[in-house]
Motif scaffolding. Structure first.
Motif, PDB file in Angstrom:
ATOM      1  N   ASN A   1       0.823  -1.218   0.000  1.00  0.00           N
ATOM      2  CA  ASN A   1       0.000   0.000   0.000  1.00  0.00           C
ATOM      3  C   ASN A   1       0.852   1.260   0.000  1.00  0.00           C
ATOM      4  O   ASN A   1       0.461   2.287  -0.566  1.00  0.00           O
ATOM      5  CB  ASN A   1      -0.951   0.006   1.197  1.00  0.00           C
ATOM      6  CG  ASN A   1      -1.947  -1.137   1.140  1.00  0.00           C
ATOM      7  OD1 ASN A   1      -2.060  -1.808   0.114  1.00  0.00           O
ATOM      8  ND2 ASN A   1      -2.647  -1.374   2.230  1.00  0.00           N
ATOM      9  N   LEU A   2       2.030   1.168   0.644  1.00  0.00           N
ATOM     10  CA  LEU A   2       2.961   2.306   0.624  1.00  0.00           C
ATOM     11  C   LEU A   2       3.409   2.564  -0.812  1.00  0.00           C
ATOM     12  O   LEU A   2       3.442   3.713  -1.273  1.00  0.00           O
ATOM     13  CB  LEU A   2       4.169   1.980   1.509  1.00  0.00           C
ATOM     14  CG  LEU A   2       5.256   3.043   1.600  1.00  0.00           C
ATOM     15  CD1 LEU A   2       4.738   4.290   2.307  1.00  0.00           C
ATOM     16  CD2 LEU A   2       6.488   2.499   2.327  1.00  0.00           C
ATOM     17  N   MET A   3       3.729   1.489  -1.539  1.00  0.00           N
ATOM     18  CA  MET A   3       4.148   1.648  -2.939  1.00  0.00           C
ATOM     19  C   MET A   3       2.999   2.203  -3.784  1.00  0.00           C
ATOM     20  O   MET A   3       3.213   3.032  -4.666  1.00  0.00           O
ATOM     21  CB  MET A   3       4.613   0.300  -3.502  1.00  0.00           C
ATOM     22  CG  MET A   3       5.110   0.396  -4.934  1.00  0.00           C
ATOM     23  SD  MET A   3       5.802  -1.153  -5.530  1.00  0.00           S
ATOM     24  CE  MET A   3       6.114  -0.716  -7.243  1.00  0.00           C
TER      25      MET A   3
ATOM     26  N   GLU B   1       0.753   9.247  -5.844  1.00  0.00           N
ATOM     27  CA  GLU B   1       1.073  10.652  -5.559  1.00  0.00           C
ATOM     28  C   GLU B   1       2.142  11.202  -6.504  1.00  0.00           C
ATOM     29  O   GLU B   1       2.118  12.376  -6.851  1.00  0.00           O
ATOM     30  CB  GLU B   1       1.486  10.820  -4.093  1.00  0.00           C
ATOM     31  CG  GLU B   1       0.349  10.525  -3.108  1.00  0.00           C
ATOM     32  CD  GLU B   1      -0.932  11.315  -3.405  1.00  0.00           C
ATOM     33  OE1 GLU B   1      -0.854  12.463  -3.871  1.00  0.00           O
ATOM     34  OE2 GLU B   1      -2.024  10.763  -3.186  1.00  0.00           O
ATOM     35  N   MET B   2       3.091  10.362  -6.935  1.00  0.00           N
ATOM     36  CA  MET B   2       4.101  10.860  -7.871  1.00  0.00           C
ATOM     37  C   MET B   2       3.510  11.043  -9.278  1.00  0.00           C
ATOM     38  O   MET B   2       3.938  11.919 -10.023  1.00  0.00           O
ATOM     39  CB  MET B   2       5.325   9.933  -7.909  1.00  0.00           C
ATOM     40  CG  MET B   2       6.114   9.906  -6.599  1.00  0.00           C
ATOM     41  SD  MET B   2       6.255  11.503  -5.744  1.00  0.00           S
ATOM     42  CE  MET B   2       7.463  12.343  -6.749  1.00  0.00           C
TER      43      MET B   2
ATOM     44  N   PRO C   1       4.309  16.520 -13.743  1.00  0.00           N
ATOM     45  CA  PRO C   1       3.572  16.696 -14.988  1.00  0.00           C
ATOM     46  C   PRO C   1       3.774  15.505 -15.924  1.00  0.00           C
ATOM     47  O   PRO C   1       4.904  15.181 -16.274  1.00  0.00           O
ATOM     48  CB  PRO C   1       4.197  17.955 -15.587  1.00  0.00           C
ATOM     49  CG  PRO C   1       5.555  18.039 -14.987  1.00  0.00           C
ATOM     50  CD  PRO C   1       5.468  17.418 -13.627  1.00  0.00           C
ATOM     51  N   MET C   2       2.697  14.839 -16.256  1.00  0.00           N
ATOM     52  CA  MET C   2       2.742  13.754 -17.247  1.00  0.00           C
ATOM     53  C   MET C   2       1.337  13.581 -17.821  1.00  0.00           C
ATOM     54  O   MET C   2       0.342  13.834 -17.133  1.00  0.00           O
ATOM     55  CB  MET C   2       3.287  12.461 -16.647  1.00  0.00           C
ATOM     56  CG  MET C   2       2.486  11.849 -15.542  1.00  0.00           C
ATOM     57  SD  MET C   2       3.335  10.439 -14.752  1.00  0.00           S
ATOM     58  CE  MET C   2       4.515  11.255 -13.670  1.00  0.00           C
ATOM     59  N   ASP C   3       1.291  13.153 -19.089  1.00  0.00           N
ATOM     60  CA  ASP C   3       0.000  12.951 -19.768  1.00  0.00           C
ATOM     61  C   ASP C   3      -0.407  11.494 -19.788  1.00  0.00           C
ATOM     62  O   ASP C   3      -1.563  11.158 -20.062  1.00  0.00           O
ATOM     63  CB  ASP C   3       0.099  13.492 -21.199  1.00  0.00           C
ATOM     64  CG  ASP C   3       0.441  14.977 -21.192  1.00  0.00           C
ATOM     65  OD1 ASP C   3      -0.371  15.756 -20.674  1.00  0.00           O
ATOM     66  OD2 ASP C   3       1.535  15.340 -21.664  1.00  0.00           O
TER      67      ASP C   3
ATOM     68  N   SER D   1      -6.242   5.083  -8.949  1.00  0.00           N
ATOM     69  CA  SER D   1      -6.661   6.240  -8.161  1.00  0.00           C
ATOM     70  C   SER D   1      -6.215   7.550  -8.794  1.00  0.00           C
ATOM     71  O   SER D   1      -6.908   8.558  -8.698  1.00  0.00           O
ATOM     72  CB  SER D   1      -6.097   6.145  -6.735  1.00  0.00           C
ATOM     73  OG  SER D   1      -6.630   5.022  -6.076  1.00  0.00           O
ATOM     74  N   ALA D   2      -5.055   7.548  -9.454  1.00  0.00           N
ATOM     75  CA  ALA D   2      -4.561   8.777 -10.082  1.00  0.00           C
ATOM     76  C   ALA D   2      -5.393   9.146 -11.308  1.00  0.00           C
ATOM     77  O   ALA D   2      -5.565  10.332 -11.618  1.00  0.00           O
ATOM     78  CB  ALA D   2      -3.090   8.624 -10.459  1.00  0.00           C
TER      79      ALA D   2
END
Ligand code: FES
Length: 583
Positions: A109-111, A117-118, A123-125, A146-147
């Motif tokens: 879950n940490l990973m 979050e990263m 910035p990435m598409d 989730s992202a």
């Protein structure tokens, strides 16, 4: 072809380097500053104007399963550049099974949080996720789900098999087999040292249908890899080509705004469950699928999954359920061969990262060819799916058993409980000559669940007590609230829910109690009267484990049970909108 861009209202949102600007109170300045810094690395404005493709690089000296990460990153970058994008690799947490204490599940879950979050922060598409070892692929899929960006999974690939005294060997089913021989006194220390050199013949993930291979197949079945992305071994040209293709595809996904929610649909999860069952996949696959599904608001209906299992035969002849290794599966055509055999049971309309449906990709894969690794539905390895879901007063939530890796003689069994209170108690007593145990007994291990251990370690593969192993006993019924490596085998009941550490009935089992396992009736029962069980629960109230600080505190306060994927409760979707499988 399905139109993945339907109803997309985010076309005017900032893209590339303009995305997610750091807050300085002046957006023009924020972009000016960002570009100034990145130009320090030698980038031109022309490069910075391209779609940005993040590459989650999980290379680590502690993770030999990802030992080819540098080559994969290079190939992904090539693919991104060929398609007109700008590749930007970034590090995340990397987890290897044997180098993560107390257990890799504790850090999964940490990973996933790091990955999510990263992806959000930078910035990435679109993002290419390089994962392979057991917990890495689920962690990345959870985080990416989730992202919410376009995301594509790139598997590191399996290791090659080795050879020991003329016998083909591979991690980790053979690791366990040879260790079992050593414990039983069948091989000496020299041979144990010799085989230790051969079990892992190259970088890459375990070569059998363990959790890593299971999650690779699941990722492809979900539509999250390019076609053929699951099976190429780590050190092959095919694997490098998959990496290049993944990079190019990610650019197109960014341009099409083919976000992950369009791929991780109920139909995709149903396909993944079919594949999990048909490959005789790791029981861990269910936990990880539950966690990934929970991120997009879906919950696994365990009874429906069991029904699905009854009509889904095991078709893949790979260890530990069968005899072959992952490289053989690749030579047999990989997941496409399996999907062709399973076609009548699949949701062919599910969209994949290519922008085409699973059915369209199967058509493009062309006809199959003669091979002996994937069986047809009328000639299965095992007539039902590898995993059965059990219920009873010992597991009111549920428990599971990998029936395809169990001894058929023990699937209907009643025996006397021999209880170990926790992993330490097991380690202290399992090999004692004084242990009161016979082959017909049922070994019970408590407190190795999500909160109990903590992290639900793969300690459910309770070793056969030394004195019985030496007498030739190869399998016994074993029960715990923990997990088991996908490379292990035996009549082993796992994921008992609720776990002992939160007061589940498992906590109340005593030495000498009778326990009944009936896989045909899907039953796991403690044969003590209800009144006696209630009395024990009243007299023996379990105190849940707590911690003072840090990640352990967060873990113990928020981790969910196995049926919810052992995810943190605050990471799951805010609302559960449906159950899977629906059929
Ligand atoms: Fe990494 Fe088995 S230890 S896949």
């Amino acid at each position: 072809m399905a139109d993945p861009t339907d109803n997309d209202d985010r076309r005017d949102a900032p893209a590339g380097m303009k995305k997610g600007l750091t807050h300085y109170g002046d957006t023009g300045f924020s972009l000016f500053l960002r570009k100034a810094f990145i130009k320090g690395a030698g980038y031109t404005d022309a490069a910075l104007d391209r779609p940005v493709i993040g590459i989650a690089d999980t290379g680590s000296d502690y993770n030999p399963c990802h030992g080819n990460a540098p080559q994969l990153v290079e190939a992904v970058k090539r693919g991104v550049m060929l398609a007109g994008g700008l590749p930007m690799a970034f590090p995340t947490v990397s987890i290897h099974e044997s180098f993560a204490a107390p257990t890799s599940m504790f850090q999964r879950n940490l990973m996933s949080m790091d990955t999510e979050e990263m992806i959000r922060a930078q910035p990435m598409d679109a993002v290419v996720l390089i994962g392979g070892c057991d917990k890495t692929v689920p962690a990345q899929l959870m985080g990416a789900a989730s992202a919410g960006l376009p995301a594509i999974q790139l598997i590191t690939g399996s290791m090659l098999t080795g050879s020991h005294r003329g016998e083909r060997v591979g991690a980790c089913t053979d690791c366990r087999r040879y260790w079992g021989k050593f414990r039983a006194g069948e091989i000496d220390e020299q041979e144990t040292a010799d085989v230790n050199n051969q079990l892992v013949a190259s970088v890459g993930t375990c070569s059998v249908m363990g959790t890593a291979s299971t999650m690779a197949c699941i990722a492809e079945a979900l539509g999250m890899t390019v076609p053929g992305g699951a099976s190429p071994p780590a050190v092959t040209a095919d694997r490098i080509r998959v990496a290049e293709e993944s990079g190019s595809r990610a650019v197109q996904m960014a341009k099409d705004r083919l976000t992950i929610d369009k791929i991780l649909t109920p139909a995709a999860f149903e396909n993944a469950m079919r594949v999990l069952l048909a490959i005789g996949g790791s029981t861990n696959g269910i936990v990880h699928l539950a966690a990934i599904a929970g991120r997009v608001g879906l919950e696994i209906d365990m009874q429906a999954l069991d029904r699905m299992g009854r009509e889904t035969p095991v078709l893949l002849d790979l260890k530990p359920s069968g005899q072959h290794y992952m490289e053989d599966f690749h030579h047999a055509g990989g997941v496409a061969t399996l999907l062709r055999a399973l076609k009548p049971l699949l949701k062919l309309e599910a969209l994949t990262v290519t922008g085409r449906t699973l059915g369209e990709e199967l058509e493009r894969a062309g006809p199959g060819f003669a091979q002996d690794v994937v069986r047809s539905m009328d000639r299965p390895i095992f007539p039902q799916g590898g995993i059965a879901v059990l219920r009873g007063n010992l597991a009111p939530g549920c428990a599971i058993i990998k029936q395809s890796a169990a001894d058929p003689r023990l699937m209907e069994h009643e025996g006397r409980a021999v209880v170990f209170e926790n992993a330490e108690d097991l380690a202290n007593r399992i090999d004692s000559d004084d242990l009161d145990v016979v082959a017909d007994d049922v070994l019970v291990l408590k407190n190795i669940g999500p909160k109990g251990a903590p992290g639900m370690p793969e300690a459910g593969y309770i070793p056969i007590p030394m004195k019985l192993a030496r007498a030739g006993v190869k399998d016994m019924v074993r029960i715990s609230d923990g997990r088991m490596s996908g490379t292990a085998f035996g009549t082993i009941v796992l994921h008992v829910t609720p776990e002992a550490a939160v007061g589940g009935p498992l906590a109340q089992v005593r030495n000498g109690d009778r326990i009944r396992l009936s896989v045909s009736k899907r039953e796991i029962s403690l044969l003590v009267p209800d009144a006696e069980l209630a009395k024990r629960m009243k007299e023996n109230v379990v105190a849940e484990p707590r911690a003072e600080r840090g990640y352990l505190k967060l873990f113990l306060q928020t981790v969910t049970q196995a049926d919810q994927g052992v995810d943190f409760d605050f990471l799951r979707a805010a609302r559960i909108t449906g159950k899977i499988p629906r059929s």
